[in-house]
Design a protein around this motif. Sequence first.
Motif, PDB file in Angstrom:
ATOM      1  N   ASP A  28       0.819  -1.207   0.000  1.00  0.00           N
ATOM      2  CA  ASP A  28       0.000   0.000   0.000  1.00  0.00           C
ATOM      3  C   ASP A  28       0.855   1.259   0.000  1.00  0.00           C
ATOM      4  N   GLY A  29       2.115   1.168  -0.443  1.00  0.00           N
ATOM      5  CA  GLY A  29       3.040   2.289  -0.349  1.00  0.00           C
ATOM      6  C   GLY A  29       3.029   3.255  -1.507  1.00  0.00           C
ATOM      7  N   GLY A  30       2.494   2.875  -2.645  1.00  0.00           N
ATOM      8  CA  GLY A  30       2.554   3.738  -3.816  1.00  0.00           C
ATOM      9  C   GLY A  30       1.246   4.423  -4.116  1.00  0.00           C
ATOM     10  N   PRO A  31       1.162   5.081  -5.270  1.00  0.00           N
ATOM     11  CA  PRO A  31      -0.074   5.777  -5.643  1.00  0.00           C
ATOM     12  C   PRO A  31      -1.234   4.814  -5.906  1.00  0.00           C
ATOM     13  N   VAL A  32      -0.902   3.570  -6.261  1.00  0.00           N
ATOM     14  CA  VAL A  32      -1.912   2.535  -6.473  1.00  0.00           C
ATOM     15  C   VAL A  32      -1.553   1.354  -5.585  1.00  0.00           C
ATOM     16  N   GLN A  33      -2.518   0.863  -4.855  1.00  0.00           N
ATOM     17  CA  GLN A  33      -2.284  -0.326  -4.044  1.00  0.00           C
ATOM     18  C   GLN A  33      -2.124  -1.529  -4.972  1.00  0.00           C
ATOM     19  N   VAL A  34      -1.116  -2.345  -4.694  1.00  0.00           N
ATOM     20  CA  VAL A  34      -0.920  -3.546  -5.504  1.00  0.00           C
ATOM     21  C   VAL A  34      -1.009  -4.778  -4.610  1.00  0.00           C
ATOM     22  N   ILE A  35      -1.547  -5.829  -5.192  1.00  0.00           N
ATOM     23  CA  ILE A  35      -1.861  -7.045  -4.454  1.00  0.00           C
ATOM     24  C   ILE A  35      -1.131  -8.217  -5.086  1.00  0.00           C
ATOM     25  N   GLN A  36      -0.692  -9.118  -4.236  1.00  0.00           N
ATOM     26  CA  GLN A  36      -0.249 -10.428  -4.723  1.00  0.00           C
ATOM     27  C   GLN A  36      -1.430 -11.359  -4.478  1.00  0.00           C
ATOM     28  N   ILE A  37      -1.861 -12.047  -5.521  1.00  0.00           N
ATOM     29  CA  ILE A  37      -3.057 -12.879  -5.434  1.00  0.00           C
ATOM     30  C   ILE A  37      -2.778 -14.270  -5.975  1.00  0.00           C
ATOM     31  N   LYS A  38      -3.250 -15.255  -5.250  1.00  0.00           N
ATOM     32  CA  LYS A  38      -3.118 -16.642  -5.675  1.00  0.00           C
ATOM     33  C   LYS A  38      -4.445 -17.060  -6.295  1.00  0.00           C
ATOM     34  N   LEU A  39      -4.416 -17.288  -7.621  1.00  0.00           N
ATOM     35  CA  LEU A  39      -5.632 -17.630  -8.350  1.00  0.00           C
ATOM     36  C   LEU A  39      -5.830 -19.137  -8.470  1.00  0.00           C
ATOM     37  N   GLY A  40      -4.777 -19.865  -8.373  1.00  0.00           N
ATOM     38  CA  GLY A  40      -4.841 -21.324  -8.459  1.00  0.00           C
ATOM     39  C   GLY A  40      -3.590 -21.889  -7.820  1.00  0.00           C
ATOM     40  N   GLN A  41      -3.488 -23.196  -7.801  1.00  0.00           N
ATOM     41  CA  GLN A  41      -2.356 -23.854  -7.159  1.00  0.00           C
ATOM     42  C   GLN A  41      -1.018 -23.319  -7.662  1.00  0.00           C
ATOM     43  N   ASP A  42      -0.899 -23.126  -8.967  1.00  0.00           N
ATOM     44  CA  ASP A  42       0.361 -22.670  -9.558  1.00  0.00           C
ATOM     45  C   ASP A  42       0.246 -21.301 -10.211  1.00  0.00           C
ATOM     46  N   ASP A  43      -0.807 -20.552  -9.905  1.00  0.00           N
ATOM     47  CA  ASP A  43      -1.031 -19.257 -10.549  1.00  0.00           C
ATOM     48  C   ASP A  43      -1.043 -18.158  -9.495  1.00  0.00           C
ATOM     49  N   VAL A  44       0.126 -17.562  -9.238  1.00  0.00           N
ATOM     50  CA  VAL A  44       0.258 -16.457  -8.293  1.00  0.00           C
ATOM     51  C   VAL A  44       0.625 -15.212  -9.090  1.00  0.00           C
ATOM     52  N   ARG A  45      -0.175 -14.171  -8.940  1.00  0.00           N
ATOM     53  CA  ARG A  45       0.044 -12.913  -9.660  1.00  0.00           C
ATOM     54  C   ARG A  45       0.537 -11.861  -8.682  1.00  0.00           C
ATOM     55  N   ASP A  46       1.686 -11.263  -8.992  1.00  0.00           N
ATOM     56  CA  ASP A  46       2.272 -10.244  -8.137  1.00  0.00           C
ATOM     57  C   ASP A  46       2.064  -8.875  -8.783  1.00  0.00           C
ATOM     58  N   GLY A  47       1.920  -7.832  -7.960  1.00  0.00           N
ATOM     59  CA  GLY A  47       1.819  -6.474  -8.487  1.00  0.00           C
ATOM     60  C   GLY A  47       0.511  -6.184  -9.198  1.00  0.00           C
ATOM     61  N   THR A  48      -0.554  -6.872  -8.825  1.00  0.00           N
ATOM     62  CA  THR A  48      -1.863  -6.635  -9.452  1.00  0.00           C
ATOM     63  C   THR A  48      -2.503  -5.412  -8.812  1.00  0.00           C
TER      64      THR A  48
END
Length: 193
Positions: A28-48
Motif C-alpha cells: 500500500d506504499g505507492g499511488p496505487v495499491q498492488v496485491i499479490q493474489i493466488k488464483l490457483g495452485q500454480d497461478d500467483v500474480r504479483d503487483g496486481t
Amino acid sequence: MIDTSVIERLYTRLLLAIGRGRITAVNDGGPVQVIQIKLGQDDVRDGTPRLAEYGLTSAPPAGSDAVILCIAGDRSTGVVVATGNQAARLKGLAAGEVALYDDQGQSIHLTRAGIVIKGAGKPVIVEDTPMLTVKAATKVRFETPLLEVSGEIKDRSDGGGKTMAGMRQTYDAHTHGGVQPGNGHTSSPEQGM
C-alpha cells in the motif's frame, strides 16, 4: 469450415476474464495499491493493481478473498475489483444497515436504531480540527470513571457563563457573616467576586 482452435482460444480467454483467488500480500506504499493474489495452485500474480471506491481505502489481510478482472482474458492485465474477509466481516446486519470494520473488532455501524462505534479496546481520537461541536437535543452523557479536560470548562458559553476557574475563585473568596461558634449555622455566603 469452422476453425475449432479459434473458438477454443476465445472460450479460454472468456474463462480467464474473471477470476477469484486469495490475497497473499498487499503493498500500500505507492499511488496505487498492488496485491499479490493466488488464483490457483500454480497461478500467483504479483503487483496486481486494486481499484477501490473513492474516499474509502483498506489493506485487506492475507487470506482475504479477491475478485480479479482481466482484459481480454489476459491474466497479466488483471485488476482486483473486490475484496472480502470471511472471518472479519460483521454479520447479522439488518436490511439497509452499513458498517465500516476491520479484523481487530473495531467498527462504525450505522444501525437502524443509531450509530454504534466500537473501539475494540483501542483509543478513539478526533484530531486536527479547530472545533468540535456535538448537537444533542436532550443531553450528552459520559459513562467513564474519569473525565479529563486539558483546557477550561465554561458553562452557558453563549450567555455569559463562568469557567470552572472563575467558579473556584468565587468559592475560594467567599465568606459567611454572622457565624456563631458551636451552633453549626451560618448566614448566606457573601460573594467575594
